[in-house]
Design a protein around this motif. Structure first.
Motif, PDB file in Angstrom:
ATOM      1  N   SER A 232      32.546   8.656 -43.620  1.00 43.06           N
ATOM      2  CA  SER A 232      31.556   9.310 -44.471  1.00 43.06           C
ATOM      3  C   SER A 232      30.185   9.404 -43.809  1.00 43.06           C
ATOM      4  O   SER A 232      29.265  10.007 -44.377  1.00 43.06           O
ATOM      5  N   THR A 233      30.040   8.832 -42.628  1.00 44.37           N
ATOM      6  CA  THR A 233      28.729   8.705 -42.016  1.00 44.37           C
ATOM      7  C   THR A 233      28.445   9.847 -41.057  1.00 44.37           C
ATOM      8  O   THR A 233      29.161  10.021 -40.058  1.00 44.37           O
ATOM      9  N   ALA A 234      27.389  10.581 -41.340  1.00 44.27           N
ATOM     10  CA  ALA A 234      26.972  11.677 -40.456  1.00 44.27           C
ATOM     11  C   ALA A 234      26.162  11.157 -39.288  1.00 44.27           C
ATOM     12  O   ALA A 234      26.321  11.619 -38.149  1.00 44.27           O
ATOM     13  N   ALA A 235      25.245  10.206 -39.554  1.00 42.14           N
ATOM     14  CA  ALA A 235      24.300   9.807 -38.510  1.00 42.14           C
ATOM     15  C   ALA A 235      23.793   8.393 -38.725  1.00 42.14           C
ATOM     16  O   ALA A 235      23.718   7.900 -39.856  1.00 42.14           O
ATOM     17  N   ILE A 236      23.463   7.762 -37.622  1.00 40.05           N
ATOM     18  CA  ILE A 236      22.626   6.570 -37.585  1.00 40.05           C
ATOM     19  C   ILE A 236      21.280   7.018 -37.044  1.00 40.05           C
ATOM     20  O   ILE A 236      21.214   7.715 -36.030  1.00 40.05           O
ATOM     21  N   ILE A 237      20.191   6.634 -37.710  1.00 38.88           N
ATOM     22  CA  ILE A 237      18.855   6.937 -37.193  1.00 38.88           C
ATOM     23  C   ILE A 237      18.084   5.642 -37.037  1.00 38.88           C
ATOM     24  O   ILE A 237      18.055   4.804 -37.941  1.00 38.88           O
ATOM     25  N   ILE A 238      17.467   5.474 -35.876  1.00 35.29           N
ATOM     26  CA  ILE A 238      16.760   4.223 -35.600  1.00 35.29           C
ATOM     27  C   ILE A 238      15.627   4.476 -34.610  1.00 35.29           C
ATOM     28  O   ILE A 238      15.729   5.339 -33.729  1.00 35.29           O
ATOM     29  N   GLU A 239      14.536   3.725 -34.785  1.00 31.05           N
ATOM     30  CA  GLU A 239      13.449   3.709 -33.814  1.00 31.05           C
ATOM     31  C   GLU A 239      13.802   2.685 -32.734  1.00 31.05           C
ATOM     32  O   GLU A 239      14.060   1.527 -33.062  1.00 31.05           O
ATOM     33  N   PRO A 240      13.827   3.065 -31.459  1.00 31.93           N
ATOM     34  CA  PRO A 240      14.163   2.088 -30.413  1.00 31.93           C
ATOM     35  C   PRO A 240      13.224   0.891 -30.406  1.00 31.93           C
ATOM     36  O   PRO A 240      13.639  -0.217 -30.067  1.00 31.93           O
ATOM     37  N   ILE A 241      11.967   1.102 -30.729  1.00 32.62           N
ATOM     38  CA  ILE A 241      11.030   0.036 -31.079  1.00 32.62           C
ATOM     39  C   ILE A 241      10.397   0.468 -32.391  1.00 32.62           C
ATOM     40  O   ILE A 241       9.836   1.561 -32.468  1.00 32.62           O
ATOM     41  N   GLN A 242      10.491  -0.366 -33.405  1.00 41.15           N
ATOM     42  CA  GLN A 242       9.981   0.058 -34.702  1.00 41.15           C
ATOM     43  C   GLN A 242       8.464   0.154 -34.674  1.00 41.15           C
ATOM     44  O   GLN A 242       7.783  -0.654 -34.044  1.00 41.15           O
ATOM     45  N   GLY A 243       7.937   1.169 -35.384  1.00 40.85           N
ATOM     46  CA  GLY A 243       6.513   1.404 -35.416  1.00 40.85           C
ATOM     47  C   GLY A 243       5.856   0.721 -36.599  1.00 40.85           C
ATOM     48  O   GLY A 243       5.425  -0.423 -36.516  1.00 40.85           O
ATOM     49  N   GLU A 244       5.763   1.422 -37.722  1.00 39.08           N
ATOM     50  CA  GLU A 244       5.123   0.872 -38.907  1.00 39.08           C
ATOM     51  C   GLU A 244       5.774  -0.431 -39.358  1.00 39.08           C
ATOM     52  O   GLU A 244       5.137  -1.275 -39.991  1.00 39.08           O
ATOM     53  N   GLY A 245       7.040  -0.621 -39.044  1.00 41.63           N
ATOM     54  CA  GLY A 245       7.754  -1.822 -39.456  1.00 41.63           C
ATOM     55  C   GLY A 245       7.302  -3.082 -38.754  1.00 41.63           C
ATOM     56  O   GLY A 245       7.693  -4.179 -39.147  1.00 41.63           O
TER      57      GLY A 245
END
Length: 456
Positions: A232-245
């Protein structure tokens, strides 16, 4: 006194950045000064309350590593418009390219009549982004808009609905990207309901979880498979280094394991490099540190030296999945922004800015780690290139100390350093100096922050 231009400075480094401004911190009034306070009053009477200002000074001119406000105060810029003006504010190459393009034409809408600079930017991104496979690019205006289109493209290609985002993620302020973003205040609170079929997986956060990259990836993949399902999964999206997080750098192997799982299951792997892209981390893209080759990569911020532009770049078979007319927008790939992007990319490639980010990392990490050794309130020093953070904690409990973080930022602002905070718990100070900053100014800014931390 070093002046900012395209010549060599006294330290032998080619500085790129705006008009010839003295590269110094100089306070002639309190912060904010009288003219800034007058403008702030006008802002409060004319601008919606939801649009805040972190440091209530109003800019007159900026360049290199400084910003001069309307009261004549010269502030050290450790924010760069949230990682946008990496080449320096009003960088000479960018200014010249914009002037030339404005004299030719300002807009046609690429979907109506094309122009060469859009194609030039697409070709540059196809060449620069990780991987030697055949690629295509589409241009937009903002990071959030590019993220939305990356999700559209992935869903079109896979025919699946679900998208996996991660704890502490930030992907934008539109409805879909708010759903992808983890933190409620100030980004999501009161603005729902949000787009459906968005699921959240645990991130690798070495300072807090103590897991290796493969261990953290195994935990995330198990959640995805059990609660969503690969089919059911179309995509994984991730920041290689998180910004605001919180400028979180995942443990080595985490991103690679996720990417390998995505490939094995026909899931599109999207790297959100809006904040990490364009030399910011000491590589042209942060994915390169893990030898990661995303299916799609989202870029914005540093792409055009301060003008609004963003992009989605990726594998041709994925990018070409949407029907003709399915991607676009009135202003996407505006010719002025494209001209600026080509000039900024030239600076990244030919002015030594990737290497300069590495030099900035060495200086900042050495200074901050030395401070950490004698100050237990600094729980973690992390980041790459000119994207460095310190996480502040209560030394007795190890709990996040947002109040201390706020005091340090406020004291730094009052002393003439533009400093930003971030993190899910509001306890991270982030450093985003322009890559055009000189060593002396960088050290002085760090001195100010150290004094603010001592006073706090």
């Amino acid at each position: 006194m070093t002046l900012v231009d395209s010549r060599l400075s006294s330290d032998g480094r080619a500085h790129v950045g705006g008009p010839s401004l003295p590269q110094e911190r100089r306070l002639v009034t309190e912060i904010p000064g009288p003219r800034s306070r007058e403008l702030l009053a006008r802002k409060n009477s004319a601008v919606a309350r939801g649009v805040g200002i972190t440091l209530p000074v109003f800019t007159d001119v900026a360049g290199g590593g400084v910003l001069v406000d309307v009261d004549g105060n010269s502030l050290i810029d450790f924010g760069t418009g949230i990682a946008v003006t990496g080449v320096g504010n009003a960088a000479p190459r960018v200014v010249a390219a914009v002037h030339e393009q404005v004299d030719r034409f300002t807009h046609t809408c690429f979907m109506i009549t094309g122009y060469d600079s859009y194609v030039d930017v697409a070709e540059a991104l196809n060449r620069l982004t990780p991987g030697d496979h055949d690629k295509r690019t589409a241009l937009f205006n903002t990071g959030a808009e590019a993220v939305e289109n990356a999700v559209k493209i992935a869903r079109s290609y896979t025919g699946r609905p679900a998208v996996i985002a991660f704890d502490h993620a930030y992907h934008g302020r539109t409805n879909l990207t708010m759903a992808l973003t983890a933190k409620s205040m100030p980004y999501k609170s009161g603005f729902g309901p949000f787009a459906p079929e968005i699921y959240r997986a645990p991130l690798s956060y070495p300072f807090h979880d103590g897991l290796s990259g493969p261990e953290a990836a195994k935990r995330a993949i198990a959640m995805i498979e059990k609660q969503v399902g690969a089919a059911s999964t179309a995509a994984i999206i991730i920041e290689p280094i998180q910004g605001e997080g919180g400028f979180i750098v995942p443990a080595p192997g985490f991103l690679t394991a996720l990417s390998e799982w995505a490939t094995a299951n026909g899931v599109v792997f999207i790297a959100d490099e809006v904040q990490t892209g364009f030399a910011r981390t000491g590589a042209m893209f942060a994915s390169e540190h893990e030898r990661l080759v995303p299916d799609l990569i989202v870029t914005a911020k540093g792409i055009a030296g301060g003008l609004p532009l963003s992009a989605v770049t990726g594998r041709t078979e994925i990018m070409d999945a949407p029907h003709v007319g399915g991607l676009g927008g009135t202003y996407g790939g505006n010719p002025i922004a494209c001209a600026a992007a080509l000039a900024a990319i030239e600076s990244y490639e030919h002015d030594g800015l990737v290497a300069r980010a590495g030099e900035i990392e060495q200086i900042m990490k050495a200074r901050l780690s030395e401070r950490q050794a004698s100050d237990r309130r600094i729980g973690d020093v992390r980041g790459r290139g000119a994207m460095i953070a310190v996480e502040l904690v209560d030394p007795a409990t190890g709990e996040p100390d947002a109040a201390l973080t706020s005091r340090v930022a406020a004291a730094s602002h009052a002393a003439g350093v533009i400093l930003l905070t971030c993190g899910t718990y509001g306890n991270v100070i982030r450093f985003l100096p322009p890559l055009s900053i000189g060593d002396a100014l960088l050290h002085e800014g760090l001195d100010v922050v150290a004094q603010a931390l001592e006073a706090a």
